[in-house]
Design an enzyme around this catalytic site. Structure first.
Site, PDB file in Angstrom:
ATOM      1  N   CYS A 110       0.839  -1.156  -0.033  1.00 61.45           N
ATOM      2  CA  CYS A 110       0.010  -0.080   0.151  1.00 61.45           C
ATOM      3  C   CYS A 110       1.024   1.150  -0.026  1.00 61.45           C
ATOM      4  CB  CYS A 110      -0.843  -0.080   1.208  1.00 61.45           C
ATOM      5  SG  CYS A 110      -1.898   1.392   1.389  1.00 61.45           S
ATOM      6  N   HIS A 152      -8.981  -3.538  -2.150  1.00 65.99           N
ATOM      7  CA  HIS A 152      -8.012  -2.777  -1.365  1.00 65.99           C
ATOM      8  C   HIS A 152      -8.365  -1.233  -1.390  1.00 65.99           C
ATOM      9  CE1 HIS A 152      -3.661  -2.121  -0.197  1.00 65.99           C
ATOM     10  NE2 HIS A 152      -4.180  -0.436  -0.501  1.00 65.99           N
ATOM     11  N   GLU A 153      -8.745  -0.717  -2.585  1.00 62.49           N
ATOM     12  CA  GLU A 153      -9.265   0.716  -2.654  1.00 62.49           C
ATOM     13  C   GLU A 153     -10.229   0.943  -2.235  1.00 62.49           C
ATOM     14  OE1 GLU A 153      -6.811   2.502  -3.349  1.00 62.49           O
ATOM     15  OE2 GLU A 153      -5.698   1.051  -4.272  1.00 62.49           O
ATOM     16  N   HIS A 156     -10.273   1.352   1.561  1.00 65.24           N
ATOM     17  CA  HIS A 156      -9.575   2.531   2.149  1.00 65.24           C
ATOM     18  C   HIS A 156     -10.679   3.648   2.362  1.00 65.24           C
ATOM     19  CE1 HIS A 156      -5.257   2.726   2.154  1.00 65.24           C
ATOM     20  NE2 HIS A 156      -5.304   1.968   0.645  1.00 65.24           N
TER      21      HIS A 156
END
Ligand code: ZN
Length: 174
Positions: A110, A152-153, A156
């Site tokens: 990341c 993953h995004e 966030h």
């Protein structure tokens, strides 16, 4: 111009990001922010960047995986990871749904935890309902590495980092 990427420890990375109304997506401020996020992602370089990573608690992420990046990974890794190029695109207010229970575990990193990686289990196939940068509804179906990038995004945007999901014994300096 590129923006500074916020590192782990900053509260913005742990906040729930705010949804954007259509008219705000189309505003000069957000269109300018998207361009800056694109340039910052490419400069890093990275395959994805979420707005909290540049200090903005907004539900926006940019994604792009280039053949030139894939060419740099060791032989066999791209096919093992089911990694193929993904054109630049923007996701706004995304809602992610796994297509089934199948998961796969690979090392990921990341830009907000620079210099580290760990193995993280992710769903193999996902569907994402979101808006694009023109505030148009889009449905994305993704598998493999692209599905991992999306998970993953989108994590966030909900204050979640890969370290919350990793196999902690595999956490390592890269
Ligand atoms: Zn990240």
């Amino acid at each position: 111009m590129v923006l500074k990427i916020v590192q782990v420890g900053k509260p913005v990375l742990r906040e729930e990001a705010r949804l954007l109304p259509n008219e705000e997506i189309l505003s000069d401020a957000i269109q300018g922010l998207i361009a800056l996020m694109r340039d910052t992602m490419r400069d890093a370089p990275g395959v994805g960047l979420a707005a909290p990573q540049i200090g903005m608690p907004l539900q926006i992420a940019v994604i792009e995986d280039l053949q030139s990046y894939i060419d740099k990974v060791p032989a066999g890794q791209a096919s093992e990871r089911d990694r193929t190029p993904v054109d630049f695109h923007v996701i706004v207010n995304p809602v992610l749904t796994p297509e089934d229970d199948s998961t796969v575990e690979f090392a990921e990193g990341c830009l907000s935890l620079a210099g580290f990686s760990a193995k993280v289990p992710r769903f193999t196939c996902v569907r994402v309902e979101c808006l694009n940068e023109h505030a148009e509804p889009v449905t994305i179906r993704a598998r493999g590495w692209y599905a991992r990038i999306l998970q993953h995004e989108i994590d966030h945007l909900h204050g979640t980092l890969y370290i919350d999901r990793m196999d902690s014994r595999t956490f390592a300096k890269t």
